[in-house]
Design a protein around this motif. Structure first.
Motif, PDB file in Angstrom:
ATOM      1  N   LYS A  90      25.066  16.824 -10.376  1.00 15.67           N
ATOM      2  CA  LYS A  90      24.836  16.506  -8.964  1.00 15.67           C
ATOM      3  C   LYS A  90      24.536  17.780  -8.190  1.00 15.67           C
ATOM      4  O   LYS A  90      25.195  18.804  -8.379  1.00 15.67           O
ATOM      5  N   ARG A  91      23.518  17.733  -7.344  1.00 13.74           N
ATOM      6  CA  ARG A  91      23.208  18.831  -6.446  1.00 13.74           C
ATOM      7  C   ARG A  91      23.645  18.443  -5.035  1.00 13.74           C
ATOM      8  O   ARG A  91      23.489  17.296  -4.626  1.00 13.74           O
ATOM      9  N   ILE A  92      24.163  19.414  -4.294  1.00 16.21           N
ATOM     10  CA  ILE A  92      24.626  19.164  -2.932  1.00 16.21           C
ATOM     11  C   ILE A  92      23.666  19.838  -1.965  1.00 16.21           C
ATOM     12  O   ILE A  92      23.352  21.020  -2.103  1.00 16.21           O
ATOM     13  N   ASP A  93      23.183  19.079  -0.989  1.00 19.38           N
ATOM     14  CA  ASP A  93      22.200  19.599  -0.046  1.00 19.38           C
ATOM     15  C   ASP A  93      22.824  20.589   0.926  1.00 19.38           C
ATOM     16  O   ASP A  93      23.992  20.463   1.315  1.00 19.38           O
ATOM     17  N   VAL A  94      22.018  21.545   1.345  1.00 19.75           N
ATOM     18  CA  VAL A  94      22.454  22.564   2.292  1.00 19.75           C
ATOM     19  C   VAL A  94      22.257  22.063   3.713  1.00 19.75           C
ATOM     20  O   VAL A  94      21.246  21.443   4.024  1.00 19.75           O
ATOM     21  N   LYS A  95      23.227  22.323   4.577  1.00 21.97           N
ATOM     22  CA  LYS A  95      23.091  21.974   5.987  1.00 21.97           C
ATOM     23  C   LYS A  95      22.071  22.893   6.642  1.00 21.97           C
ATOM     24  O   LYS A  95      22.032  24.091   6.383  1.00 21.97           O
ATOM     25  N   GLY A  96      21.276  22.325   7.528  1.00 19.23           N
ATOM     26  CA  GLY A  96      20.199  23.089   8.141  1.00 19.23           C
ATOM     27  C   GLY A  96      20.659  24.313   8.901  1.00 19.23           C
ATOM     28  O   GLY A  96      20.020  25.355   8.863  1.00 19.23           O
ATOM     29  N   ARG A  97      21.799  24.232   9.572  1.00 19.36           N
ATOM     30  CA  ARG A  97      22.194  25.347  10.433  1.00 19.36           C
ATOM     31  C   ARG A  97      22.694  26.553   9.643  1.00 19.36           C
ATOM     32  O   ARG A  97      22.878  27.636  10.198  1.00 19.36           O
ATOM     33  N   PHE A  98      22.937  26.377   8.340  1.00 16.68           N
ATOM     34  CA  PHE A  98      23.445  27.497   7.553  1.00 16.68           C
ATOM     35  C   PHE A  98      22.308  28.288   6.881  1.00 16.68           C
ATOM     36  O   PHE A  98      22.378  29.490   6.757  1.00 16.68           O
ATOM     37  N   ASN A  99      21.283  27.609   6.418  1.00 26.20           N
ATOM     38  CA  ASN A  99      20.070  28.244   5.909  1.00 26.20           C
ATOM     39  C   ASN A  99      20.316  29.408   4.950  1.00 26.20           C
ATOM     40  O   ASN A  99      19.960  30.552   5.243  1.00 26.20           O
ATOM     41  N   PRO A 100      20.925  29.186   3.809  1.00 26.31           N
ATOM     42  CA  PRO A 100      21.053  30.267   2.820  1.00 26.31           C
ATOM     43  C   PRO A 100      19.692  30.587   2.223  1.00 26.31           C
ATOM     44  O   PRO A 100      18.823  29.720   2.118  1.00 26.31           O
ATOM     45  N   VAL A 101      19.497  31.823   1.852  1.00 27.86           N
ATOM     46  CA  VAL A 101      18.222  32.252   1.286  1.00 27.86           C
ATOM     47  C   VAL A 101      18.481  33.102   0.058  1.00 27.86           C
ATOM     48  O   VAL A 101      19.610  33.553  -0.193  1.00 27.86           O
ATOM     49  N   ALA A 102      17.413  33.323  -0.714  1.00 26.91           N
ATOM     50  CA  ALA A 102      17.484  34.194  -1.883  1.00 26.91           C
ATOM     51  C   ALA A 102      16.274  35.112  -1.871  1.00 26.91           C
ATOM     52  O   ALA A 102      15.176  34.702  -1.464  1.00 26.91           O
ATOM     53  N   MET A 103      16.477  36.340  -2.288  1.00 29.32           N
ATOM     54  CA  MET A 103      15.392  37.320  -2.303  1.00 29.32           C
ATOM     55  C   MET A 103      15.496  38.208  -3.528  1.00 29.32           C
ATOM     56  O   MET A 103      16.591  38.428  -4.051  1.00 29.32           O
ATOM     57  N   ILE A 104      14.350  38.707  -3.951  1.00 28.60           N
ATOM     58  CA  ILE A 104      14.308  39.632  -5.074  1.00 28.60           C
ATOM     59  C   ILE A 104      12.965  40.347  -5.071  1.00 28.60           C
ATOM     60  O   ILE A 104      11.955  39.797  -4.607  1.00 28.60           O
ATOM     61  N   GLU A 105      12.958  41.565  -5.545  1.00 26.38           N
ATOM     62  CA  GLU A 105      11.694  42.272  -5.699  1.00 26.38           C
ATOM     63  C   GLU A 105      10.870  41.557  -6.757  1.00 26.38           C
ATOM     64  O   GLU A 105      11.368  41.226  -7.835  1.00 26.38           O
ATOM     65  N   ASP A 106       9.618  41.268  -6.440  1.00 26.45           N
ATOM     66  CA  ASP A 106       8.756  40.537  -7.364  1.00 26.45           C
ATOM     67  C   ASP A 106       8.635  41.320  -8.676  1.00 26.45           C
ATOM     68  O   ASP A 106       8.192  42.471  -8.677  1.00 26.45           O
ATOM     69  N   PRO A 107       9.077  40.711  -9.792  1.00 26.43           N
ATOM     70  CA  PRO A 107       9.036  41.445 -11.063  1.00 26.43           C
ATOM     71  C   PRO A 107       7.624  41.689 -11.579  1.00 26.43           C
ATOM     72  O   PRO A 107       7.425  42.535 -12.451  1.00 26.43           O
ATOM     73  N   LEU A 108       6.628  40.965 -11.042  1.00 27.22           N
ATOM     74  CA  LEU A 108       5.259  41.083 -11.548  1.00 27.22           C
ATOM     75  C   LEU A 108       4.304  41.741 -10.562  1.00 27.22           C
ATOM     76  O   LEU A 108       3.217  42.165 -10.956  1.00 27.22           O
ATOM     77  N   LYS A 109       4.679  41.817  -9.290  1.00 27.11           N
ATOM     78  CA  LYS A 109       3.797  42.408  -8.290  1.00 27.11           C
ATOM     79  C   LYS A 109       4.482  43.612  -7.650  1.00 27.11           C
ATOM     80  O   LYS A 109       5.525  43.471  -7.017  1.00 27.11           O
ATOM     81  N   MET A 110       3.922  44.743  -7.827  1.00 27.89           N
ATOM     82  CA  MET A 110       4.513  45.983  -7.360  1.00 27.89           C
ATOM     83  C   MET A 110       4.625  46.009  -5.838  1.00 27.89           C
ATOM     84  O   MET A 110       3.665  45.731  -5.124  1.00 27.89           O
ATOM     85  N   GLY A 111       5.828  46.347  -5.375  1.00 29.33           N
ATOM     86  CA  GLY A 111       6.044  46.538  -3.947  1.00 29.33           C
ATOM     87  C   GLY A 111       6.171  45.273  -3.133  1.00 29.33           C
ATOM     88  O   GLY A 111       6.252  45.344  -1.903  1.00 29.33           O
ATOM     89  N   GLU A 112       6.196  44.096  -3.763  1.00 27.02           N
ATOM     90  CA  GLU A 112       6.312  42.835  -3.025  1.00 27.02           C
ATOM     91  C   GLU A 112       7.674  42.189  -3.263  1.00 27.02           C
ATOM     92  O   GLU A 112       8.311  42.428  -4.288  1.00 27.02           O
ATOM     93  N   VAL A 113       8.092  41.383  -2.306  1.00 23.56           N
ATOM     94  CA  VAL A 113       9.399  40.727  -2.370  1.00 23.56           C
ATOM     95  C   VAL A 113       9.209  39.217  -2.402  1.00 23.56           C
ATOM     96  O   VAL A 113       8.419  38.663  -1.629  1.00 23.56           O
ATOM     97  N   LEU A 114       9.913  38.556  -3.302  1.00 27.43           N
ATOM     98  CA  LEU A 114       9.923  37.097  -3.350  1.00 27.43           C
ATOM     99  C   LEU A 114      11.006  36.584  -2.411  1.00 27.43           C
ATOM    100  O   LEU A 114      12.146  37.066  -2.436  1.00 27.43           O
ATOM    101  N   HIS A 115      10.665  35.612  -1.591  1.00 31.70           N
ATOM    102  CA  HIS A 115      11.619  35.024  -0.649  1.00 31.70           C
ATOM    103  C   HIS A 115      11.717  33.528  -0.919  1.00 31.70           C
ATOM    104  O   HIS A 115      10.711  32.842  -1.058  1.00 31.70           O
ATOM    105  N   PHE A 116      12.966  33.028  -0.996  1.00 28.25           N
ATOM    106  CA  PHE A 116      13.195  31.608  -1.262  1.00 28.25           C
ATOM    107  C   PHE A 116      14.175  31.046  -0.236  1.00 28.25           C
ATOM    108  O   PHE A 116      15.158  31.701   0.123  1.00 28.25           O
ATOM    109  N   ASP A 117      13.933  29.829   0.215  1.00 29.42           N
ATOM    110  CA  ASP A 117      14.945  29.044   0.919  1.00 29.42           C
ATOM    111  C   ASP A 117      15.692  28.220  -0.113  1.00 29.42           C
ATOM    112  O   ASP A 117      15.086  27.679  -1.041  1.00 29.42           O
ATOM    113  N   ILE A 118      17.016  28.118   0.046  1.00 30.50           N
ATOM    114  CA  ILE A 118      17.825  27.323  -0.884  1.00 30.50           C
ATOM    115  C   ILE A 118      17.965  25.917  -0.317  1.00 30.50           C
ATOM    116  O   ILE A 118      18.517  25.723   0.765  1.00 30.50           O
TER     117      ILE A 118
END
Length: 476
Positions: A109-137
């Protein structure tokens, strides 16, 4: 999730031939066929191989494996890619499949995130130099997360692993964890990525579990269903103290909720009969007690009371078993609290809720300048001793539980503050937390740094760690 072939038509492929470091290897048994990557996206790709390998390829279609490399480093492996077409010139179109992941449970089971909390995830793009991947959870469980990102990140492919993904949990902390990209879907102009955690640390899982307590959409009508949802998401609920609210009951409704918790907790261990009701848990001592309640999402899940003498003729509950003058040296009824009717719903037992309750009970006692006493069974005695309580009465037979005994215990402010007779871990979890809080408001002035307790805590932690390692070895 919708058909990936439909998704393929919605994403333009990246043309990488001669311009990037992507390449591939087609494996047929022990034979490896090198391939150039013409173009690709998250769901499929086009390869070019030497035509001399076409016969072997066509003869062994069901058993082909694919390795995708960036430079010389493998970034993903597919055991059964779907071959869509093969030309006589050696051009191959294929659809990427979801790689297998050890211990990955698709139906968690996955539990949905409440809109007002807005957790995110980020990481330096492993394939593109100098770029950052940004994700909403979007949602998460103890197994993985559903992430949403821009279609510009279509170079991400199933099976690849993002190492040390930074997950920002608002109001809590930032954690790092490894995730494997599992499934891809185009939805409302975004790329949704299903992921699975790869060897997540206990610290990371603990933080996710705590975030699930207040940052997730849990609209169940009762605590039992809420717990069921969290457990279905495989969250360990040992630490929930940060997600609860403690207060003194001030309304008839809150008092009634405390009675219901008492009844359910006592009934679970046969301290009351099967035909009893919550109203049976009320007694004359409630009228001159401070009744503590613990609320989780507006549901009362724990309670305890501090009985105090407010007028002449009132007595403590323990006086049903012991004479006051036999166990209390000072002879002053106004100088102490008796802690009693401590109860936690069975579903929340085994968590840090008891620690949180003792923090609050200790704070009230210190602010009022009183010491505390309580009756403890043989089964719970060890917990009180670790918290610095000392036995002040002989044992007597328990009036309800067969084979159990009761004894009186007491803790004084000086013992609590100095850690005398206390476990080092318990002093840090309760006494230090309480004294630091009160010192912040100058309610009391005390030195929370205690070198002796620091050493004791480190020793106890080391012993517990060794015991855990021994248990793991025995299980293995």
């Amino acid at each position: 999730m919708q058909d990936q072939r439909a998704d393929q038509r919605q994403i333009a492929r990246l043309n990488v031939l001669h311009s990037d470091a992507f390449n591939a290897i087609l494996k047929i048994g022990h034979k490896k066929i090198p391939a150039h990557v013409n173009d690709f996206h998250s769901h499929g790709m086009s390869l070019l191989i030497d035509p001399k390998f076409l016969f072997d390829l066509r003869e062994n279609l069901p058993t082909i494996e694919l390795e995708l490399l960036y430079g010389k480093k493998k970034i993903s492996h597919f055991e059964d890619p779907v071959i869509l077409s093969i030309s006589d010139e050696g051009r191959i179109r294929l659809r990427l499949t979801t790689p297998k992941v050890e211990k990955y449970t698709r139906d968690t089971k996955r539990i949905d995130v409440k809109g007002r909390f807005n957790p995110v995830a980020m990481i330096e793009d492993p394939l593109k130099m100098g770029e950052v991947l940004h994700f909403d959870i979007i949602n998460l469980s103890a197994d993985g997360m559903l992430l949403r990102t821009s279609l510009a990140n279509k170079h991400l492919v199933p099976g690849s692993i993002l190492h040390d993904l930074q997950v920002i949990l608002p109001g809590l902390q930032v954690i790092k964890t490894n995730v494997q990209l599992r499934r891809f879907q185009i939805l409302n102009g975004f790329l949704n990525v299903g992921t699975a955690f790869v060897n997540p640390s206990p610290t990371a899982l603990e933080a996710l579990a705590q975030f699930a307590l207040f940052g997730m959409t849990l609209d169940a009508p009762d605590t039992i269903q809420i717990l069921a949802d969290l457990k279905a998401a495989k969250f360990d609920l040992k630490k929930i103290g940060g997600g609860v609210r403690l207060s003194l009951a001030s309304t008839p409704e809150e008092y009634g909720a405390a009675l219901r918790v008492r009844h359910e907790a006592y009934k679970a261990v046969a301290k009351v009969g099967a035909d009893s009701t919550p109203s049976d848990m009320a007694d004359e001592y409630d009228a001159f007690s401070l009744i503590l309640i613990v609320q989780f999402r507006n549901h009362v899940i724990g309670t305890a009371r501090l009985v105090e003498i407010r007028q002449e003729g009132q007595k403590f509950p323990f006086e049903s078993h012991f004479k006051f003058e036999d166990v209390i040296e000072e002879g002053n009824r106004g100088g102490l609290y008796e802690i009693s009717r401590l109860a936690i719903l069975p579903q929340f037992q085994g968590t840090d809720l008891l620690v949180r309750m003792f923090q609050e009970l200790s704070k009230i006692s210190l602010v009022k300048g009183k010491y505390a006493v309580c009756l403890a069974t043989k089964a719970t005695r060890k917990n009180y001793i670790r918290l610095g309580w000392r036995q002040i009465s002989p044992e007597i037979a328990h009036p309800v539980l067969t084979g159990e005994t009761l004894a009186m215990f007491r803790v004084d402010a000086d013992q609590f503050l100095t850690g005398k007779r206390m476990s080092g871990i318990a002093w840090f979890k309760i006494a230090k937390v309480v004294t630091d809080h009160l010192a912040k408001f100058e309610i009391m002035k005390t030195r929370s740094f205690n070198p002796r307790m620091v050493i004791l805590k480190n020793i106890e932690t080391m012993i517990l760690s060794r015991r855990k390692n021994i248990k793991k070895i025995k299980k293995a």
